[in-house]
Enzyme design. Sequence first.
Site, PDB file in Angstrom:
ATOM      1  N   LYS A  24       0.836  -1.206   0.000  1.00 40.72           N
ATOM      2  CA  LYS A  24       0.000   0.000   0.000  1.00 40.72           C
ATOM      3  C   LYS A  24       0.865   1.248   0.000  1.00 40.72           C
ATOM      4  O   LYS A  24       0.604   2.202  -0.759  1.00 40.72           O
ATOM      5  CB  LYS A  24      -0.896  -0.010   1.246  1.00 40.72           C
ATOM      6  CG  LYS A  24      -1.517   1.348   1.586  1.00 40.72           C
ATOM      7  CD  LYS A  24      -2.031   1.381   3.014  1.00 40.72           C
ATOM      8  CE  LYS A  24      -2.345   2.801   3.425  1.00 40.72           C
ATOM      9  NZ  LYS A  24      -2.773   2.919   4.832  1.00 40.72           N
ATOM     10  N   ASP A 119      -5.254   7.834   9.326  1.00 41.18           N
ATOM     11  CA  ASP A 119      -5.339   7.307  10.685  1.00 41.18           C
ATOM     12  C   ASP A 119      -5.089   8.393  11.728  1.00 41.18           C
ATOM     13  O   ASP A 119      -4.239   9.267  11.543  1.00 41.18           O
ATOM     14  CB  ASP A 119      -4.302   6.197  10.896  1.00 41.18           C
ATOM     15  CG  ASP A 119      -4.645   4.940  10.114  1.00 41.18           C
ATOM     16  OD1 ASP A 119      -5.836   4.754   9.809  1.00 41.18           O
ATOM     17  OD2 ASP A 119      -3.724   4.165   9.819  1.00 41.18           O
ATOM     18  N   ASP A 315       4.749   0.853  11.899  1.00 41.91           N
ATOM     19  CA  ASP A 315       3.507   0.206  11.483  1.00 41.91           C
ATOM     20  C   ASP A 315       3.377  -1.218  12.010  1.00 41.91           C
ATOM     21  O   ASP A 315       2.282  -1.795  11.940  1.00 41.91           O
ATOM     22  CB  ASP A 315       3.402   0.184   9.957  1.00 41.91           C
ATOM     23  CG  ASP A 315       2.981   1.533   9.394  1.00 41.91           C
ATOM     24  OD1 ASP A 315       2.336   2.302  10.128  1.00 41.91           O
ATOM     25  OD2 ASP A 315       3.299   1.821   8.228  1.00 41.91           O
TER      26      ASP A 315
END
Length: 430
Positions: A24, A119, A315
Amino acid sequence: MSMEKFVIEGGRKLSGKVRPGGSKNEALPCLAATLLSDEPITLRNVPRIRDVEVMLEVMADLGGEHEWIEENVVRVVNKNVNRTDLNQELCRKVRASILFAGSMLGRSQRCELPPPGGDVIGRRRLDTHFLALRALGATIEFNEGRFTFEADKLHGAEIFMDEASVTATENAVMAAALAQGTTVIRNAACEPHVQGLCRMLVAMGARIQGIGTNILTIEGTKGMWGCEHTIGPDYLEVGSLAGLAAVTGSELTIEGVVPDDLRMIRLVFEKLGVKTELRGEDLFVPGDQDLVIRDDMNNAMAKVDDAPWPAFPTDLMSIAITVATQSKGTVLFFEKMFEGRMFFVDSLIAMGAKIVFCDPHRVVVVGGGELIGSTLESPDVRAGMALLIAAMCARGTSTIYNVRQIDRGYERIDEKLNALGANIKRLPVE
């Protein structure tokens, strides 16, 4: 979009082979970079996730065209793009919309866009973007809820990033590719997805040296052409799948990885007791591992922290914390980059995990205990995947709401895991 939830039956072992989706974090800047050319560009191994669809919708709103010519292959043509004001509602859905600043400045010397969405994991400053783009000749104004980036002419510059920001580096490289003269970017981010973008730009005619290092030199060119580019495998999904295999006692083979991308991930997982084995371009995770946290020297408490590449990626902190709940021993996690990433541990505590929340940046996990199925809510992409992993190894049934957050980063993850033996139902929220 209709709201959906996952209902997960925990305690099931998985087995088999699985292939991670395309990255992504590489696909999104590569989509933005297609605006630097009017010629057709074909991107392969593109994950069919919501963030990708939003980026394509933004370009379509500007006049761009795209076609999915295979399941994960998209052909983009931006010849008819003739506007510079980006759709406000679409841009607010995805953090990566900020990447249009660099590509649109390169294309049209102008871009209007709102503050990006994405986010909510803490403060995500844009100062580094502004520092770099101003050095290249852009002016930036903020009026009525929109940023306006303009440049009479982009020119090469010496840029020292005040932080090794991934998206700021990507914006600077895209803008510099069509600037007049030479640009040197120091303290540049060098994550695998930044390298992937740079390789795509080179295929389009950009002249970039230092790919994979923190010093990038870009010789500006007058025009760029079409190309074909293959998005690399998502090493964050590889790490997520390896963690899932470990905590469920599953034997999995993760196919088509890039071994060099996994060096620090494998080191940290080994500290948490997770053994993995590289078999060519596959990562093998043995089943039924006895997970034991390895203390640091002199019996000091083990510590895991994150930092820019090549350190452990932020992440994967949520995933690593979930893995630690199932490893015997104690470990301190120090999240240095985002002050909101740790808040999801409340959900793990509700499932029975022994976690001390020290402050927004630090938690102590005392692992080895059983998790119990619960009703959960996905707060962001990575925490959502971490909670899915927790639910998979928990006793009983769990329900996870707001799964669109997980879908933003993992392509059809429920179908992928069900094919390995999981029992995950995707259901509409009543």
